[in-house]
Motif scaffolding. Structure first.
Motif, PDB file in Angstrom:
ATOM      1  N   LEU A   1       0.835  -1.194   0.000  1.00 14.00           N
ATOM      2  CA  LEU A   1       0.000   0.000   0.000  1.00 14.00           C
ATOM      3  C   LEU A   1       0.873   1.248   0.000  1.00 14.00           C
ATOM      4  CD1 LEU A   1      -2.680  -1.265   2.527  1.00 14.00           C
ATOM      5  CD2 LEU A   1      -2.862  -1.151   0.028  1.00 14.00           C
ATOM      6  N   ARG A   2       1.376   1.571  -1.174  1.00 16.51           N
ATOM      7  CA  ARG A   2       2.246   2.723  -1.350  1.00 16.51           C
ATOM      8  C   ARG A   2       1.435   3.921  -1.856  1.00 16.51           C
ATOM      9  NH1 ARG A   2       4.269  -1.625  -3.760  1.00 16.51           N
ATOM     10  NH2 ARG A   2       3.672  -0.811  -5.804  1.00 16.51           N
ATOM     11  N   PRO A   3       1.939   5.115  -1.716  1.00  7.99           N
ATOM     12  CA  PRO A   3       1.208   6.290  -2.214  1.00  7.99           C
ATOM     13  C   PRO A   3       0.851   6.151  -3.693  1.00  7.99           C
ATOM     14  CG  PRO A   3       2.997   6.995  -0.793  1.00  7.99           C
ATOM     15  CD  PRO A   3       3.163   5.513  -0.974  1.00  7.99           C
ATOM     16  N   GLY A   4      -0.411   6.376  -4.003  1.00  6.82           N
ATOM     17  CA  GLY A   4      -0.881   6.318  -5.379  1.00  6.82           C
ATOM     18  C   GLY A   4      -0.896   4.941  -5.995  1.00  6.82           C
ATOM     19  N   SER A   5      -0.891   3.882  -5.185  1.00 10.27           N
ATOM     20  CA  SER A   5      -0.697   2.535  -5.713  1.00 10.27           C
ATOM     21  C   SER A   5      -1.982   1.777  -6.013  1.00 10.27           C
ATOM     22  CB  SER A   5       0.139   1.706  -4.723  1.00 10.27           C
ATOM     23  OG  SER A   5      -0.557   1.551  -3.492  1.00 10.27           O
ATOM     24  N   VAL A   6      -3.130   2.293  -5.620  1.00 10.03           N
ATOM     25  CA  VAL A   6      -4.373   1.538  -5.788  1.00 10.03           C
ATOM     26  C   VAL A   6      -5.476   2.478  -6.255  1.00 10.03           C
ATOM     27  CG1 VAL A   6      -4.977   1.819  -3.345  1.00 10.03           C
ATOM     28  CG2 VAL A   6      -5.990  -0.050  -4.644  1.00 10.03           C
ATOM     29  N   ASP A   7      -6.335   1.988  -7.150  1.00  9.83           N
ATOM     30  CA  ASP A   7      -7.374   2.824  -7.751  1.00  9.83           C
ATOM     31  C   ASP A   7      -8.646   2.898  -6.913  1.00  9.83           C
ATOM     32  OD1 ASP A   7      -5.988   3.333 -10.341  1.00  9.83           O
ATOM     33  OD2 ASP A   7      -6.157   1.154 -10.520  1.00  9.83           O
ATOM     34  N   LEU A   8      -8.937   1.843  -6.182  1.00 14.96           N
ATOM     35  CA  LEU A   8     -10.177   1.765  -5.415  1.00 14.96           C
ATOM     36  C   LEU A   8      -9.906   1.082  -4.084  1.00 14.96           C
ATOM     37  CD1 LEU A   8     -13.367   1.864  -5.213  1.00 14.96           C
ATOM     38  CD2 LEU A   8     -13.326  -0.436  -6.209  1.00 14.96           C
TER      39      LEU A   8
ATOM     40  N   GLY B   1      -6.313   7.995   1.776  1.00 20.25           N
ATOM     41  CA  GLY B   1      -6.135   9.131   0.878  1.00 20.25           C
ATOM     42  C   GLY B   1      -4.770   9.163   0.230  1.00 20.25           C
ATOM     43  N   ARG B   2      -3.764   8.658   0.931  1.00 17.21           N
ATOM     44  CA  ARG B   2      -2.413   8.613   0.370  1.00 17.21           C
ATOM     45  C   ARG B   2      -2.264   7.475  -0.643  1.00 17.21           C
ATOM     46  NH1 ARG B   2      -0.705   9.086   6.101  1.00 17.21           N
ATOM     47  NH2 ARG B   2      -0.289  11.274   6.550  1.00 17.21           N
ATOM     48  N   TRP B   3      -2.934   6.350  -0.371  1.00 15.89           N
ATOM     49  CA  TRP B   3      -2.803   5.201  -1.267  1.00 15.89           C
ATOM     50  C   TRP B   3      -3.456   5.439  -2.614  1.00 15.89           C
ATOM     51  CZ3 TRP B   3      -5.237   1.613   2.972  1.00 15.89           C
ATOM     52  CH2 TRP B   3      -4.365   1.553   4.071  1.00 15.89           C
ATOM     53  N   LEU B   4      -4.457   6.308  -2.654  1.00 13.49           N
ATOM     54  CA  LEU B   4      -5.206   6.554  -3.879  1.00 13.49           C
ATOM     55  C   LEU B   4      -4.574   7.658  -4.713  1.00 13.49           C
ATOM     56  CD1 LEU B   4      -8.799   6.600  -2.344  1.00 13.49           C
ATOM     57  CD2 LEU B   4      -7.872   4.806  -3.824  1.00 13.49           C
ATOM     58  N   PRO B   5      -4.595   7.533  -6.041  1.00 13.21           N
ATOM     59  CA  PRO B   5      -4.206   8.664  -6.892  1.00 13.21           C
ATOM     60  C   PRO B   5      -5.325   9.700  -6.873  1.00 13.21           C
ATOM     61  CG  PRO B   5      -5.043   6.876  -8.230  1.00 13.21           C
ATOM     62  CD  PRO B   5      -5.014   6.359  -6.819  1.00 13.21           C
TER      63      PRO B   5
ATOM     64  N   VAL C   1     -20.994   5.268   1.215  1.00 14.99           N
ATOM     65  CA  VAL C   1     -20.244   6.528   1.212  1.00 14.99           C
ATOM     66  C   VAL C   1     -19.161   6.433   0.144  1.00 14.99           C
ATOM     67  CG1 VAL C   1     -18.830   8.113   2.556  1.00 14.99           C
ATOM     68  CG2 VAL C   1     -20.675   6.813   3.678  1.00 14.99           C
ATOM     69  N   VAL C   2     -19.119   7.424  -0.730  1.00 17.18           N
ATOM     70  CA  VAL C   2     -18.115   7.479  -1.788  1.00 17.18           C
ATOM     71  C   VAL C   2     -17.290   8.755  -1.606  1.00 17.18           C
ATOM     72  CG1 VAL C   2     -17.706   7.620  -4.273  1.00 17.18           C
ATOM     73  CG2 VAL C   2     -19.584   6.208  -3.395  1.00 17.18           C
ATOM     74  N   LEU C   3     -15.976   8.601  -1.518  1.00 19.82           N
ATOM     75  CA  LEU C   3     -15.065   9.733  -1.330  1.00 19.82           C
ATOM     76  C   LEU C   3     -14.001   9.720  -2.427  1.00 19.82           C
ATOM     77  CD1 LEU C   3     -14.436   9.393   2.516  1.00 19.82           C
ATOM     78  CD2 LEU C   3     -16.109  10.866   1.383  1.00 19.82           C
ATOM     79  N   ARG C   4     -13.655  10.914  -2.896  1.00 16.07           N
ATOM     80  CA  ARG C   4     -12.579  11.058  -3.875  1.00 16.07           C
ATOM     81  C   ARG C   4     -11.809  12.344  -3.621  1.00 16.07           C
ATOM     82  NH1 ARG C   4     -16.886   9.926  -7.863  1.00 16.07           N
ATOM     83  NH2 ARG C   4     -16.872   7.696  -8.307  1.00 16.07           N
ATOM     84  N   GLY C   5     -10.566  12.378  -4.062  1.00 17.42           N
ATOM     85  CA  GLY C   5      -9.791  13.610  -4.050  1.00 17.42           C
ATOM     86  C   GLY C   5      -9.330  14.047  -2.675  1.00 17.42           C
ATOM     87  N   TYR C   6      -8.558  13.175  -1.997  1.00 17.14           N
ATOM     88  CA  TYR C   6      -8.057  13.548  -0.666  1.00 17.14           C
ATOM     89  C   TYR C   6      -6.910  14.537  -0.807  1.00 17.14           C
ATOM     90  CZ  TYR C   6      -6.410  13.182   4.107  1.00 17.14           C
ATOM     91  OH  TYR C   6      -6.040  13.483   5.402  1.00 17.14           O
ATOM     92  N   SER C   7      -6.898  15.522   0.105  1.00 13.78           N
ATOM     93  CA  SER C   7      -5.806  16.497   0.062  1.00 13.78           C
ATOM     94  C   SER C   7      -5.393  16.856   1.485  1.00 13.78           C
ATOM     95  CB  SER C   7      -6.253  17.765  -0.684  1.00 13.78           C
ATOM     96  OG  SER C   7      -7.370  18.347  -0.042  1.00 13.78           O
TER      97      SER C   7
END
Length: 203
Positions: A110-117, A137-141, A197-203
């Motif tokens: 589980l690396r930063p940006g490594s998984v889509d869902l 939030g870090r794992w997702l692009p 619950v659907v979440l996208r775009g963590y910052s």
């Protein structure tokens, strides 16, 4: 005490947006918010090779459904017996791994940006979910999605989490707070007592 409980399977394709949300209903895979839902949908709206992680996967029933929608799926759980049952069921494009989400270091896959869902069905209230959502939030692009299914605690009903361990939930205020730090949030009512619950775009 850490418990990752899994109740009987629910029909998640037939869900509707909660009041206060906008847009159309999700199609097939319930994190999609682009088309009318259909209980017969068997393909994913995402491209081949899309990766998914199912947290607290239990016996892998939902994990296998993700694979059936065409996703390369990795299920994690801290129950060796549940993982044994999951592996025994067999499914292509599915990997199961022992991982205590609250107690162990973040898994090396589980690396930063490594998984889509990333999905978590019914187990989020049992976990240290505020910290977990930061990690997710870090794992997702930027285009990635977090999808959770949760029970809703009803107003005026005393919370007794150990009386019915299969129905630990969130209040409406806690569900709203899950979106802190996320650019996109949408909730869908599956019933009076369940929401997606659907979440996208963590910052």
């Amino acid at each position: 005490m850490r418990q990752h409980m899994k109740p009987a399977a629910q029909t998640e394709c037939a869900c509707r947006p909660s009041s206060g949300t906008t847009g159309t209903r999700p199609a097939g895979p319930p994190w999609s918010a682009t088309r009318k839902p259909s209980s017969s949908t068997t393909t994913s709206p995402r491209s081949p090779g899309t990766s998914a992680v199912d947290l607290a996967c239990g016996n892998g029933q939902w994990t296998r459904q993700l694979a059936a929608w065409g996703l390369n799926t990795h299920g994690f759980d801290f129950s060796a017996e549940a993982l044994r049952q999951a592996a025994a069921a067999g499914a292509p494009d599915v990997t199961y791994t022992y991982w205590d989400i609250d107690g162990d270091p973040i898994h090396h896959n589980l690396r930063p940006g490594s998984v889509d869902l990333v999905t978590c069905r019914y187990s989020l209230p049992y976990l240290q979910y505020e910290r977990l959502l930061t990690d997710v939030g870090r794992w997702l692009p930027p285009s990635g999605t977090f999808y959770a299914l949760v029970y809703v605690d009803q107003p005026g009903v005393s919370r007794k989490p150990d009386a019915d361990p299969f129905h630990r939930g969130f209040t409406e205020d806690e569900i709203q707070a899950l979106s802190s730090g996320w650019a996109f949030r949408r909730t869908y009512s599956l019933s009076r007592s369940q929401k997606a619950v659907v979440l996208r775009g963590y910052s």
